[in-house]
Structures are given as structure tokens and as C-alpha cells.
Design a protein around this motif. Structure first.
Motif, mmCIF file in Angstrom:
data_model
loop_
_atom_site.group_PDB
_atom_site.id
_atom_site.type_symbol
_atom_site.label_atom_id
_atom_site.label_comp_id
_atom_site.label_asym_id
_atom_site.label_seq_id
_atom_site.Cartn_x
_atom_site.Cartn_y
_atom_site.Cartn_z
ATOM 1 N N LEU A 54 -6.379 -3.253 -9.023
ATOM 2 C CA LEU A 54 -6.874 -4.569 -9.421
ATOM 3 C C LEU A 54 -6.021 -5.671 -8.788
ATOM 4 N N ARG A 55 -4.705 -5.444 -8.817
ATOM 5 C CA ARG A 55 -3.787 -6.428 -8.214
ATOM 6 C C ARG A 55 -4.091 -6.633 -6.742
ATOM 7 N N LEU A 56 -4.496 -5.557 -6.100
ATOM 8 C CA LEU A 56 -4.758 -5.607 -4.672
ATOM 9 C C LEU A 56 -5.912 -6.566 -4.348
ATOM 10 N N GLN A 57 -6.820 -6.711 -5.322
ATOM 11 C CA GLN A 57 -7.984 -7.579 -5.097
ATOM 12 C C GLN A 57 -7.580 -9.005 -4.744
ATOM 13 N N SER A 58 -6.541 -9.495 -5.413
ATOM 14 C CA SER A 58 -6.153 -10.880 -5.161
ATOM 15 C C SER A 58 -5.395 -11.020 -3.841
ATOM 16 N N LEU A 59 -5.107 -9.886 -3.217
ATOM 17 C CA LEU A 59 -4.380 -9.930 -1.953
ATOM 18 C C LEU A 59 -5.306 -9.734 -0.760
ATOM 19 N N GLU A 60 -6.590 -9.578 -1.069
ATOM 20 C CA GLU A 60 -7.611 -9.319 -0.049
ATOM 21 C C GLU A 60 -7.510 -10.310 1.127
ATOM 22 N N GLY A 61 -7.362 -9.740 2.319
ATOM 23 C CA GLY A 61 -7.386 -10.562 3.532
ATOM 24 C C GLY A 61 -6.138 -11.397 3.779
ATOM 25 N N ARG A 62 -5.111 -11.269 2.937
ATOM 26 C CA ARG A 62 -3.919 -12.101 3.117
ATOM 27 C C ARG A 62 -2.830 -11.300 3.827
ATOM 28 N N LEU A 63 -2.448 -11.827 4.983
ATOM 29 C CA LEU A 63 -1.603 -11.059 5.893
ATOM 30 C C LEU A 63 -0.124 -11.429 5.756
ATOM 31 N N VAL A 64 0.710 -10.392 5.634
ATOM 32 C CA VAL A 64 2.155 -10.598 5.583
ATOM 33 C C VAL A 64 2.806 -9.796 6.698
ATOM 34 N N ARG A 65 3.770 -10.415 7.374
ATOM 35 C CA ARG A 65 4.514 -9.690 8.401
ATOM 36 C C ARG A 65 5.801 -9.162 7.786
ATOM 37 N N LEU A 66 6.072 -7.904 7.979
ATOM 38 C CA LEU A 66 7.287 -7.292 7.444
ATOM 39 C C LEU A 66 8.210 -6.940 8.602
ATOM 40 N N ALA A 106 15.302 -1.317 13.218
ATOM 41 C CA ALA A 106 14.365 -2.363 13.622
ATOM 42 C C ALA A 106 12.925 -1.857 13.615
ATOM 43 N N PHE A 107 12.080 -2.572 12.904
ATOM 44 C CA PHE A 107 10.684 -2.161 12.806
ATOM 45 C C PHE A 107 9.851 -3.336 12.297
ATOM 46 N N VAL A 108 8.674 -3.528 12.898
ATOM 47 C CA VAL A 108 7.800 -4.608 12.441
ATOM 48 C C VAL A 108 6.437 -4.035 12.102
ATOM 49 N N CYS A 109 5.888 -4.464 10.971
ATOM 50 C CA CYS A 109 4.491 -4.127 10.720
ATOM 51 C C CYS A 109 3.828 -5.240 9.911
ATOM 52 N N PHE A 110 2.530 -5.127 9.752
ATOM 53 C CA PHE A 110 1.777 -6.141 9.015
ATOM 54 C C PHE A 110 1.069 -5.476 7.848
ATOM 55 N N ILE A 111 1.044 -6.200 6.732
ATOM 56 C CA ILE A 111 0.447 -5.634 5.529
ATOM 57 C C ILE A 111 -0.669 -6.556 5.052
ATOM 58 N N THR A 112 -1.782 -5.962 4.694
ATOM 59 C CA THR A 112 -2.849 -6.753 4.091
ATOM 60 C C THR A 112 -3.728 -5.840 3.245
ATOM 61 N N ALA A 113 -4.725 -6.422 2.617
ATOM 62 C CA ALA A 113 -5.694 -5.618 1.870
ATOM 63 C C ALA A 113 -7.077 -5.933 2.409
ATOM 64 N N ILE A 114 -7.853 -4.878 2.649
ATOM 65 C CA ILE A 114 -9.216 -5.064 3.128
ATOM 66 C C ILE A 114 -10.148 -4.169 2.344
ATOM 67 N N ASP A 115 -11.171 -4.782 1.775
ATOM 68 C CA ASP A 115 -12.186 -4.014 1.070
ATOM 69 C C ASP A 115 -11.548 -3.112 -0.002
ATOM 70 N N GLY A 116 -10.584 -3.678 -0.725
ATOM 71 C CA GLY A 116 -9.979 -2.955 -1.844
ATOM 72 C C GLY A 116 -8.958 -1.889 -1.456
ATOM 73 N N GLU A 117 -8.628 -1.835 -0.161
ATOM 74 C CA GLU A 117 -7.619 -0.859 0.266
ATOM 75 C C GLU A 117 -6.455 -1.549 0.952
ATOM 76 N N LEU A 118 -5.280 -0.943 0.801
ATOM 77 C CA LEU A 118 -4.114 -1.464 1.501
ATOM 78 C C LEU A 118 -4.198 -1.106 2.981
ATOM 79 N N ARG A 119 -3.790 -2.038 3.836
ATOM 80 C CA ARG A 119 -3.755 -1.757 5.281
ATOM 81 C C ARG A 119 -2.374 -2.015 5.833
ATOM 82 N N LEU A 120 -1.903 -1.083 6.625
ATOM 83 C CA LEU A 120 -0.652 -1.265 7.352
ATOM 84 C C LEU A 120 -0.987 -1.299 8.833
ATOM 85 N N GLN A 121 -0.643 -2.384 9.502
ATOM 86 C CA GLN A 121 -1.042 -2.545 10.889
ATOM 87 C C GLN A 121 0.167 -2.743 11.802
ATOM 88 N N SER A 122 0.011 -2.318 13.048
ATOM 89 C CA SER A 122 1.096 -2.543 14.006
ATOM 90 C C SER A 122 0.940 -3.915 14.660
#
Ligand SMILES: C[S@@+](CC[C@H](N)C(=O)[O-])C[C@H]1O[C@@H](n2cnc3c(N)ncnc32)[C@H](O)[C@@H]1O
Lengths: 211, 248
Positions: free
Chosen positions: A30-42, A48-64
Motif C-alpha cells: 500500500l505504501r508503494l502506491q504513493s511512491l508510484e512513478g517517483r524516481l530516486v537516485r541512490l 561505489a554503486f549507483v542505481c535508481f529506485i521507483t515504483a511502477i504499476d504497484g511494483e518496486l523497480r530498480l534501474q541502472s
């Protein structure tokens, strides 16, 4: 040597594990719903490591790769774990640096510290043994992971992976694939040689029977 | 290459015939395409496609065109990203491919923000400046006149939009190149024969991969078609490359 393929594969499999865990965790979902489409860079400084985190269609996404994140989180792996997984340290009191929307980061923190995931396993698998071990120690001392639950997630995962026709090739599979490839190549060579020999025999046969 | 012949794999055929022959190849393969695809690239094509989605930086409400969309792997992901207020158009020259794609996506619950369109990449039937992002994955090598297709994509792309071309390319490592050669020239047709009972089609596939322009050539072609800030990312030692270009 493999470029983006390896990072993407690693992120895809961690993402898969987290999303599997979320299936048993309606509150986090449910919490993930409010994060839909909002991108954070980690950005992890050490290692050293960079990735991007967001939520799409109710699922967590980890992107390079990601563009125009709303916030960036920077810190060492151990500081990040303290803040985002153990939830022990307050963001404000930590060494973790936030750029951009602090509110959004706060929301991600709420989300991440409550999900029950076997981080120990995930991190040791992807960050290498030494780091994995250190991290595992830190986490072991602060979390009592429910064994039954862990088993459950693992079984579910296994089932899922099998169902999806081995969605993600791991190293062992890949090696096996290459070896079998090699074997098949040899087999083809042998087969070709045999066909050639048989053809030759046939030709010889024909010419002798004509004579 | 003379004016009226073009490559069909390593054979030369009349330009007017190529589209038809390419269509035949995919007709005969369509139903088993997914299975073959998985076997052929050991599932790694999912990772290549995943990276393509990431590089698209697609957002909710956008309009996205997936050319040569086939069975709809990319369209599926895009439809989830653009959401109910966005639109994904899956275009393909081949109606049996579209049918397989449509069935598959409908099974996976995709509806409402997706349209299917039988179209040739060289003559895209859309108004100028329509799409925020265009993708063509493992499709450009089948197109007869690639320059014409790139120009057509440029036309229907919105200013500020981007084109992504995912395609087999030239391995940048001699060892990988050698293994890969063996694999695609001998194993592919053999597996094609076993699984889809169609080794000719897969022979064409292996050959067409070899005839496809290498990284720098394709980048130059994109620039000629008007794309700006063109760049490419090699994946898996350059077995495939993802090209990106902007319309500014
Ligand atoms: C190898 S499949 C790729 C499908 C999908 N994009 C994927 O990556 O799985 C190539 C597709 O290109 C389509 N195609 C071939 N020539 C085309 C053209 N001139 N215009 C549009 N599509 C074409 C074929 O029908 C086929 O579905």
C-alpha cells in the motif's frame, strides 16, 4: 566485459526478490502506491554503486539508468543500511546525504525499514563475500529473521523462477549453457563428418554398382 | 548494391520482393517465436529489453510507438509505465505476429492504453510529431530501406522525443565473436529446425544479423536521418547494441 548486462541482471533479480516479498506484505504494498512513478537516485560511496529506485504499476523497480530523479540519496553502504533497513538512525543524525525532495526520501525510508526481506542473502550474493559477511553481521545483530518466513519466500521464489522458465540466468546456468553449447558444437562436427562419410560411401556405392 | 536488388540474408533478391519474403519468415515462425527467442538467447534478451526500457525514461501519460513490436515484450512494459492516460502503439508489418502479440498482451491484462497497427516501418501511417518515444527492437535489420525507415521514425517523433534501436551488432571481443559466429550460423538453424521445424527462417535470421550495419555505421545513419546526440551502448560484448537518438 559484459557492460550494462551484468548490472541490469543483478538489479532485476534483487527487484524480483523484493517484489516477491511484497506479495506477503499488504501494508508495504500500500505504501508503494504513493511512491508510484517517483524516481530516486541512490549513490553508494563505498563500494561505489549507483542505481535508481521507483515504483511502477504497484511494483518496486530498480534501474541502472534513470533521468531527472526527484531526490538523491548518498552514503556508504553501512550508513545506508542503518537508516533504511534497520531504521535505527534518524536521517538527520546520520552521515547519509539527501539532495532534492527530503519528503520523498522520508517516504522511501518508511517503506524500506518495514519490509521484511532477507537482505543478508541478497547483499552477500551481490556485493561479494567480504562485504556480504560484514553486512550480514550488522544485520544479524539487529534483526531476528523469522526462519519459517524466510523459507517460505525462498520456496515461492523458486517456484516463480521455475514457472517463468528461469527468468534470470545465473552464473552456474550460464556456464552450464556454454558447456552444453560446446558439447553440441562437437556433436555437430561429428555428425557432419559422419554424414560426409556416408554420402561418400553412397556415391562410391553408386559408381561401383553402375560399373 | 544495385538499385533494384537488396540483401535477403546473404542472398540478393529484388527490392520489391524483400518485404514479402521477410513477412514469410515471420509468418512461419510467429507461433513459436517466444519459445525460440528464449532458447536462442538463453533468456538474456529480457535483460537487453529491460535496459532498453530504462533508457527510454518513459513516464506516465506519454505516447510510445513500438515498431516491429512482434509479440509485444516492450509494449507490455511500456503500457504499465505510461498508465491509463498514456498510449502505446504496437506496430508490425506482419499480421500473424500482431495477432500473437495481441493475444499475449490481452492474457496479461493489458488493455485500454494499447493499440495495434499493421504498418511498415518505412511508411509509418501517423501524423508528424506524434510520439514521445519510439522503439524498434530486433526489427531494423529486417527493413529493406533502413534510411527511409529512420526518416519515417524521425518524422512521427515529437521534438524532444527519442528513438531507441535495439539490434544485434558487431561483437567487440574476438573470442566472443568467434563463439557467436558458430552459435548463430550452425546452432540457430538447427534449433530452429528442432523447435519450429523451420531451419530456413533461422538461417535467414543468422545471416541478416551479419548483414546488419555495425555500431558506428548505424549511428551515422541515424545522424543522416536528422537525429541528434546519437550514442550507443554495447551489451554482452557488443552482441547487441542499443542506439539512442533525439529529435530536437
Ligand atoms: C525479431 S522480431 C522482434 C519482435 C520484438 N520487437 C521483440 O524484440 O521481441 C522482428 C519483427 O519485425 C517485423 N518486421 C519486419 N520488417 C518490418 C517492417 N518493414 N516494418 C515493421 N515491422 C517489420 C516482423 O514482422 C517481426 O515481428
Amino acid at each position: 566485459m559484459f557492460g550494462p548486462t551484468v548490472t541490469t541482471t543483478a538489479l532485476a533479480s534483487v527487484q524480483l526478490m523484493i517484489n516477491q516479498a511484497l506479495k506477503f506484505d499488504p501494508v508495504s504494498k500500500l505504501r508503494l502506491q504513493s511512491l508510484e512513478g517517483r524516481l530516486v537516485r541512490l549513490t553508494i560511496n563505498n563500494p561505489a554503486f549507483v542505481c535508481f529506485i521507483t515504483a511502477i504499476d504497484g511494483e518496486l523497480r530498480l534501474q541502472s539508468h534513470g533521468e531527472q530523479p526527484e531526490a538523491e540519496i548518498r552514503g556508504s553502504l553501512s550508513d545506508l543500511i542503518k537508516v533504511f533497513i534497520e531504521g535505527k538512525t534518524n536521517l538527520a543524525d546520520s552521515q547519509v546525504e539527501i539532495i532534492g525532495s527530503a519528503g520523498l526520501v522520508q517516504q522511501w525510508q518508511e517503506f524500506s525499514k518495514d519490509i521484511e526481506i532477507d537482505w543478508e542473502e541478497i547483499i552477500s550474493q551481490y556485493a561479494g563475500d567480504t562485504i556480504g559477511h560484514q553486512v550480514a553481521e550488522v544485520i544479524r545483530s539487529s534483526h531476528a529473521w523469522g526462519k519459517a518466513r524466510r523459507e517460505n519466500i525462498r520456496n515461492q521464489l523458486l517456484e516463480y523462477a521455475i514457472e517463468e522458465k528461469q527468468l534470470l540466468p545465473n552464473q552456474a546456468l550460464f556456464k552450464d549453457f556454454c558447456e552444453r553449447n560446446q558439447q553440441l558444437r562437437l556433436d555437430i562436427d561429428r555428425l557432419e563428418a559422419r554424414i560426409e562419410r556416408l554420402t561418400q560411401l553412397l556415391i562410391d556405392d553408386e559408381s561401383t554398382s553402375k560399373d | 548494391m544495385s538499385d533494384d536488388t537488396t540483401h535477403f540474408g546473404f542472398q540478393k533478391v529484388k527490392t520489391s520482393e524483400k518485404a514479402g519474403r521477410v513477412a514469410d519468415v515471420f509468418h512461419s515462425v510467429a507461433a513459436k517465436y517466444d519459445l525460440m527467442n528464449d532458447l536462442m538467447s538463453g533468456g538474456i534478451h529480457r535483460i537487453w529489453k529491460r535496459y532498453t526500457i530504462e533508457m527510454s525514461a518513459a513516464r506516465p501519460k506519454q505516447k510510445i510507438l513500438d515498431i516491429a513490436g512482434g509479440t509485444g515484450d516492450l509494449s507490455y512494459q511500456f503500457s504499465r509505465i505510461v498508465g491509463p492516460d498514456g498510449l502505446v502503439v504496437l506496430a508490425d508489418i506482419n499480421d500473424s505476429m500482431i495477432k500473437v502479440g495481441r493475444d499475449r498482451l490481452t492474457d496479461r491484462g493489458v488493455a485500454g492504453n494499447i493499440e495495434y497497427c499493421q504498418a511498415d516501418a518505412q511508411y509509418l501511417p501517423f501524423p508528424d510529431n506524434t510520439f514521445d518515444c519510439i522503439t524498434i527492437a530486433f526489427g531494423l535489420r529486417n527493413v529493406t530501406d533502413k534510411d527511409m525507415a529512420l526518416e519515417s521514425m524521425y518524422r512521427v517523433l515529437k521534438p524532444g522525443g527519442r528513438l531507441l534501436v535495439l539490434e544485434f551488432s558487431k561483437p567487440n571481443n574476438p573470442v566472443v565473436e568467434k563463439i557467436y559466429d558458430q552459435y548463430s550460423f550452425r546452432l540457430l538453424p538447427m534449433m530452429g529446425k528442432l523447435v519450429a521445424n523451420d531451419s530456413e527462417s533461422y538461417k535467414y535470421l543468422a545471416e541478416s544479423i551479419r548483414m546488419h550495419p555495425d555500431q558506428e555505421t548505424l549511428k551515422g545513419m541515424m545522424e543522416n536521418a536528422g537525429f541528434k546526440e546519437c550514442e550507443y551502448h554495447n551489451m554482452t560484448s557488443g552482441i547487441v547494441a542499443l542506439h539512442k537518438g533525439l529529435k530536437i
